[in-house]
Design a protein around this motif. Sequence first.
Motif, short mmCIF file in Angstrom:
data_model
loop_
_atom_site.label_atom_id
_atom_site.label_comp_id
_atom_site.label_asym_id
_atom_site.label_seq_id
_atom_site.Cartn_x
_atom_site.Cartn_y
_atom_site.Cartn_z
N VAL A 44 0.83 -1.22 0.00
CA VAL A 44 0.00 0.00 0.00
C VAL A 44 0.86 1.26 0.00
CG1 VAL A 44 -1.86 -1.17 1.24
CG2 VAL A 44 -0.24 0.25 2.53
N ARG A 45 2.16 1.10 0.18
CA ARG A 45 3.01 2.27 0.40
C ARG A 45 3.66 2.85 -0.86
NH1 ARG A 45 3.75 3.28 5.77
NH2 ARG A 45 2.96 1.67 7.16
N GLY A 46 3.96 2.04 -1.83
CA GLY A 46 4.66 2.56 -3.01
C GLY A 46 3.81 3.53 -3.82
N ARG A 47 4.46 4.58 -4.35
CA ARG A 47 3.72 5.59 -5.11
C ARG A 47 4.28 5.84 -6.50
NH1 ARG A 47 4.29 10.42 -1.65
NH2 ARG A 47 5.79 9.20 -0.46
N SER A 48 5.22 5.00 -6.94
CA SER A 48 5.82 5.26 -8.26
C SER A 48 4.81 5.02 -9.39
CB SER A 48 7.07 4.40 -8.46
OG SER A 48 6.73 3.05 -8.66
N ILE A 49 3.96 4.01 -9.23
CA ILE A 49 2.96 3.74 -10.29
C ILE A 49 2.00 4.91 -10.39
CG2 ILE A 49 1.01 2.26 -10.94
CD1 ILE A 49 2.60 -0.10 -9.71
N ALA A 50 1.58 5.44 -9.23
CA ALA A 50 0.70 6.61 -9.23
C ALA A 50 1.39 7.80 -9.88
CB ALA A 50 0.28 6.96 -7.80
N ALA A 51 2.66 8.01 -9.56
CA ALA A 51 3.42 9.12 -10.15
C ALA A 51 3.57 8.94 -11.66
CB ALA A 51 4.79 9.25 -9.49
N PHE A 52 3.79 7.69 -12.09
CA PHE A 52 3.93 7.42 -13.52
C PHE A 52 2.63 7.75 -14.26
CE2 PHE A 52 3.96 4.76 -17.34
CZ PHE A 52 5.21 5.08 -17.86
N LYS A 53 1.50 7.36 -13.68
CA LYS A 53 0.21 7.67 -14.31
C LYS A 53 -0.02 9.18 -14.35
CE LYS A 53 -2.11 3.32 -13.18
NZ LYS A 53 -3.10 2.66 -12.31
N ASP A 54 0.40 9.87 -13.29
CA ASP A 54 0.30 11.33 -13.29
C ASP A 54 1.12 11.94 -14.42
OD1 ASP A 54 -1.32 11.26 -11.04
OD2 ASP A 54 0.32 11.60 -9.63
N LEU A 55 2.32 11.40 -14.62
CA LEU A 55 3.18 11.90 -15.70
C LEU A 55 2.54 11.65 -17.07
CD1 LEU A 55 6.66 10.78 -14.31
CD2 LEU A 55 5.85 13.13 -14.58
N PRO A 109 -5.72 4.94 1.02
CA PRO A 109 -7.15 4.64 1.22
C PRO A 109 -7.58 4.67 2.68
CG PRO A 109 -6.23 3.18 -0.43
CD PRO A 109 -5.08 3.97 0.12
N GLU A 110 -6.71 4.20 3.58
CA GLU A 110 -7.10 4.20 5.00
C GLU A 110 -6.66 5.47 5.73
OE1 GLU A 110 -5.15 0.99 7.25
OE2 GLU A 110 -3.85 0.73 5.52
N GLY A 111 -6.10 6.43 5.01
CA GLY A 111 -5.72 7.71 5.61
C GLY A 111 -4.23 7.81 5.87
N ARG A 112 -3.70 9.02 5.74
CA ARG A 112 -2.26 9.25 5.92
C ARG A 112 -1.81 8.92 7.34
NH1 ARG A 112 -0.94 12.70 1.41
NH2 ARG A 112 -2.82 13.72 0.66
N ALA A 113 -2.55 9.43 8.33
CA ALA A 113 -2.12 9.34 9.73
C ALA A 113 -2.02 7.89 10.21
CB ALA A 113 -3.07 10.12 10.63
N ILE A 114 -2.99 7.07 9.83
CA ILE A 114 -3.01 5.67 10.28
C ILE A 114 -1.80 4.92 9.73
CG2 ILE A 114 -4.23 3.46 10.04
CD1 ILE A 114 -6.85 5.09 10.14
N VAL A 115 -1.52 5.09 8.45
CA VAL A 115 -0.41 4.37 7.81
C VAL A 115 0.94 4.86 8.35
CG1 VAL A 115 0.67 3.82 5.59
CG2 VAL A 115 -1.81 3.95 5.77
N THR A 153 4.59 11.72 2.85
CA THR A 153 3.15 11.57 2.57
C THR A 153 2.32 12.52 3.43
OG1 THR A 153 2.81 9.80 4.21
CG2 THR A 153 3.43 9.13 1.98
N LEU A 154 2.86 12.91 4.59
CA LEU A 154 2.14 13.85 5.45
C LEU A 154 2.16 15.25 4.83
CD1 LEU A 154 3.44 12.69 8.96
CD2 LEU A 154 1.36 11.99 7.77
N GLY A 155 3.34 15.67 4.39
CA GLY A 155 3.46 16.97 3.73
C GLY A 155 2.71 17.02 2.41
N ALA A 156 2.51 15.85 1.80
CA ALA A 156 1.82 15.79 0.51
C ALA A 156 0.36 16.22 0.61
CB ALA A 156 1.92 14.38 -0.07
N ALA A 157 -0.19 16.21 1.82
CA ALA A 157 -1.59 16.65 2.00
C ALA A 157 -1.72 18.11 1.56
CB ALA A 157 -2.02 16.49 3.46
#
Length: 198
Positions: free
Chosen positions: A76-87, A149-155, A120-124
Amino acid sequence: MNASTNQNVQDSLMLRLKQETLSEHDRMEVLMKQSGAFESKENYAQFTLSQYYFQKDVENLYLDEKVQRLIPDLDVRGRSIAAFKDLEDLGVSPQQQSVATQTVAYPESLGWIYVSEGSTLGAAFLFKEAQAKFGFSADFAARNLAAYPEGRAIVWKRFKQTLDEAGFNEEEKNQIIAGALQGFKRFGDLLEDLKNLK
């Protein structure tokens, strides 16, 4: 700081990480302001490219079995795929293939992951900026800034607890802190070179 407080800091890896990377946190804020990431869509695309490369660096460390055993929710932690789709949304194709963490070993690698997870906290705030300035969302061009999905703070809390309860000795803690400083330097280098990233 009294002796009791000082001992608490020594016992808590997360408190030490926070204290010993404080100047790096401040430096990242300065570099973010200087980057002008939200001044234009072009600048934002370059910033997203830096996010993508840094996430690739960090996710390379997920391949280590020791990391996988310690942090079971890596999926649940990796964000490279999300960043790639954004690009893709922004019409940018990453050109670089290499990662900066090829020689980073455990437990130093946990310091890099700490930098990524903390971001991820600053990303808010950055997510709100992307929405306000460009109308981007969790479905278009700002996926990598969106909350888990379950929120920044919990993870984040789960990650902190994992590191603090792992029982690292002093040498291991020092290695993790060294890794965090390397991670901050890498992301700082990317931000400083934002206009030249391809």
